[in-house]
Structures are given as structure tokens and as C-alpha cells.
Design a protein around this motif. Structure first.
Motif, mmCIF file in Angstrom:
data_model
loop_
_atom_site.group_PDB
_atom_site.id
_atom_site.type_symbol
_atom_site.label_atom_id
_atom_site.label_comp_id
_atom_site.label_asym_id
_atom_site.label_seq_id
_atom_site.Cartn_x
_atom_site.Cartn_y
_atom_site.Cartn_z
ATOM 1 N N PRO A 101 -14.054 -2.973 -0.833
ATOM 2 C CA PRO A 101 -13.645 -1.571 -1.050
ATOM 3 C C PRO A 101 -12.142 -1.364 -1.133
ATOM 4 C CG PRO A 101 -15.449 -1.675 0.520
ATOM 5 C CD PRO A 101 -15.066 -3.097 0.236
ATOM 6 N N ARG A 144 0.830 -1.208 0.000
ATOM 7 C CA ARG A 144 0.000 0.000 0.000
ATOM 8 C C ARG A 144 0.867 1.262 0.000
ATOM 9 N NH1 ARG A 144 -2.432 -0.706 4.484
ATOM 10 N NH2 ARG A 144 -4.321 -1.749 3.735
ATOM 11 N N ASP A 172 -8.348 0.690 -8.736
ATOM 12 C CA ASP A 172 -8.564 2.014 -9.339
ATOM 13 C C ASP A 172 -7.253 2.790 -9.429
ATOM 14 O OD1 ASP A 172 -11.248 1.547 -9.684
ATOM 15 O OD2 ASP A 172 -11.862 2.559 -7.834
ATOM 16 N N CYS A 173 -6.409 2.663 -8.417
ATOM 17 C CA CYS A 173 -5.108 3.363 -8.446
ATOM 18 C C CYS A 173 -4.227 2.810 -9.554
ATOM 19 C CB CYS A 173 -4.399 3.226 -7.103
ATOM 20 S SG CYS A 173 -5.145 4.209 -5.775
ATOM 21 N N ARG A 200 -10.214 0.087 -4.427
ATOM 22 C CA ARG A 200 -9.359 1.281 -4.418
ATOM 23 C C ARG A 200 -7.980 0.962 -4.993
ATOM 24 N NH1 ARG A 200 -11.850 1.984 0.698
ATOM 25 N NH2 ARG A 200 -10.025 1.071 1.746
#
Length: 300
Positions: free
Chosen positions: A189, A132, A196-197, A193
Motif C-alpha cells: 500500500p 515522503r 499514484d502521487c 500510494r
């Protein structure tokens, strides 16, 4: 009569038999089956054996060679033997052979527990955190797709932006799995995310890209995974993408998800495959006797 540049009739029949067998498979399943069959055909060539008229004892020798010389795991030996068995079965079906020489070949005993090492809970958390925080958004998407969705490496690398969508209010990814089967995988979720990144506003192309901007393949994914593992302080003898699918299964089981639900999530056709991952099935804290006694508490 044979000579330079002349293909013998036996070779023509063999090529036709191989083509007929591989024609039953598609995509990555075909590639993997072809690879396993090629190992056997190469072994036959090295032994000066013609593959079609081999005897059962020759296939037994091949199995021993896989075990004693190549030192493959029992599961790998069993898989490669299954390809040989399937090949000769198709030869019988197509009338090329009167019977299969592989019918009574002894299969290796596959241990009830998978030899693949998965990550522990804290190791998995450390890997997710490191991914992350990485400057490369593909790192987090890769770890999320393998470890939190349980995708196989070819499924993750083959995912396209066009496969993303919504289904009954859920973000979902359309995945082409083994045998070309299409399944919808819901995206939690955090995974959505991460994806999407990695997509970064693009309208088409692969979800995962390498450092050159092209589609990430399994080799690039393995390199990224090893780099992230080192950064996270994880010391494993051999880090590879399948370890995250293994971790996906074992972490679900450790969290108390039922074996049946884990089987569905992992898309295992046989529950015994899922059970091989259950490193905690000997844990008496989860023994069903306690559930039964609690359910019948009024009478006991």
C-alpha cells in the motif's frame, strides 16, 4: 591490398563476430555487454593486438590491467572477463576460431561478501521519511521503487503507467528485467500510494519524471538520491541507486525473511548472489542449531 578507406578482411570478420555475439542479447543487457566488450577491444587496439588471433597470455595481461591499472573491484573484473570469454566461445561456435584463447584464463577471486555498502535500518527509515516529505512526489516513488520493491535503476526509470494494474486483487507493476524477462511485482500500500502521487492522474507516459517533466534517467535519479541523502543527514562516501537494491536485500535478511524468499524477491538466479549481501550470516543469534534444538526440545 589495403589503403585509405579500405577495411581489411580481418576487420570485416571481427565486426561480424562482434555482431553475432551481441545479437544474443537484448535491451539493457546488450548495452552493458557491448560496453564491456568495447573496453577489451579498445585495450587490444592500444596494445597493437588484433583481437581474434590473441593468445591466452594476452587475455591474462588484460585481466591484470583491469586489476592493477584500472583498479576495478574483483566482481567487475570477473564480469568483464565473462564477456570476453563469452565472445570467444561464440567465435568457436560460429567457426571463426578453432579454439578459444580465453578457456583457461584464471578468474579473479570474488569476495564472499559484497563490497557495496547498504544503508542501515535507521538510515533507510530517515531516507524514506525525507522522500515522503519532499515537495517532489517523484522522490518518494523513486525511493519506494528502489528500496521497497528492489528494482534495478533501469527497471524503475523504464516503468510506464501502462505497466500498472491488478493481479488477483493485488496492485502490481509489470517490470521488464534483465534479459527482457517480464515479471509482476506486487505493490505494498505505501508503495502504491507513492506511485499514484508520482503518476498524478496521468493516463500514459513514464511513472518517474525529472524536473522537466520528461522520463527520469539514471543520472537524474542519482542526483535526486544524493540530494535526499544529504537532507536526511546520511553521510556515505558514494551514494548511488544500487545501494538501495542492496539495502532491500539486507533489510529483508535482517528482518528474518528466509534466504530463498529473498532470492525470489530480488530475482537472483543464483542463491550465492543473495548470500553475498547477507552481512548478518555470521550472527550466532540466527544460527540454525537453535532452530533444530527447539524443534527437538521434547527429546532433549
Amino acid at each position: 591490398m589495403s589503403g585509405p578507406g579500405v577495411v581489411s578482411p580481418d576487420r570485416v570478420v571481427l565486426r561480424a563476430a562482434v555482431s553475432a555475439y551481441l545479437g544474443r542479447y537484448r535491451g539493457d543487457s546488450r548495452l552493458h555487454t557491448e560496453s564491456d566488450l568495447r573496453v577489451f577491444l579498445t585495450w587490444c587496439s592500444d596494445q597493437d593486438l588484433e583481437p581474434l588471433p590473441v593468445a591466452r597470455v594476452d587475455i591474462e595481461r588484460y585481466v591484470r590491467w583491469l586489476q592493477d591499472v584500472r583498479r576495478f573491484q574483483p566482481s567487475t573484473v570477473s564480469r568483464r572477463l565473462s564477456v570476453v570469454v563469452g565472445f570467444y566461445r561464440v567465435c568457436v561456435i560460429d567457426g571463426i576460431l578453432p579454439h578459444s584463447p580465453a578457456d583457461y584464463v584464471r578468474r579473479p577471486v570474488v569476495p564472499p561478501e559484497s563490497p557495496t555498502l547498504g544503508l542501515g535500518h535507521l538510515q533507510f527509515e530517515a531516507l524514506i521519511t525525507t522522500a515522503r516529505q519532499s515537495a517532489n512526489p517523484n522522490d518518494f516513488a523513486l525511493i519506494a521503487m528502489l528500496g521497497l520493491l528492489g528494482l534495478r535503476i533501469f527497471e524503475a526509470c523504464g516503468a510506464n503507467i501502462g505497466d500498472l494494474g491488478e493481479e488477483h486483487g493485488h496492485r502490481a507493476l509489470r517490470v521488464r528485467g534483465k534479459g527482457g524477462k517480464i515479471v509482476l511485482i506486487p505493490l505494498p500500500p505505501a508503495v502504491a500510494r507513492a506511485v499514484d502521487c508520482a503518476v498524478d492522474g496521468r493516463d500514459d507516459g513514464p511513472v518517474l519524471r525529472n524536473t522537466l517533466g520528461a522520463r527520469m534517467d539514471r543520472h537524474a535519479a542519482t542526483r535526486r538520491l544524493k540530494h535526499l541523502a544529504v537532507s536526511a543527514g546520511i553521510r556515505m562516501p558514494r551514494m548511488h541507486p544500487h545501494m538501495l537494491r542492496h539495502t532491500f536485500v539486507t533489510t529483508m535478511l535482517d528482518a528474518g525473511v528466509s534466504l530463498r524468499d529473498v532470492q525470489i524477491a530480488a530475482r537472483h538466479a543464483d542463491p550465492r548472489t543473495t548470500m553475498r549481501y547477507d552481512r548478518a550470516r555470521k550472527n550466532l543469534d540466527r544460527h540454525p542449531n537453535y532452530i533444530l534444538a527447539a524443534y527437538m526440545a521434547s527429546g532433549t
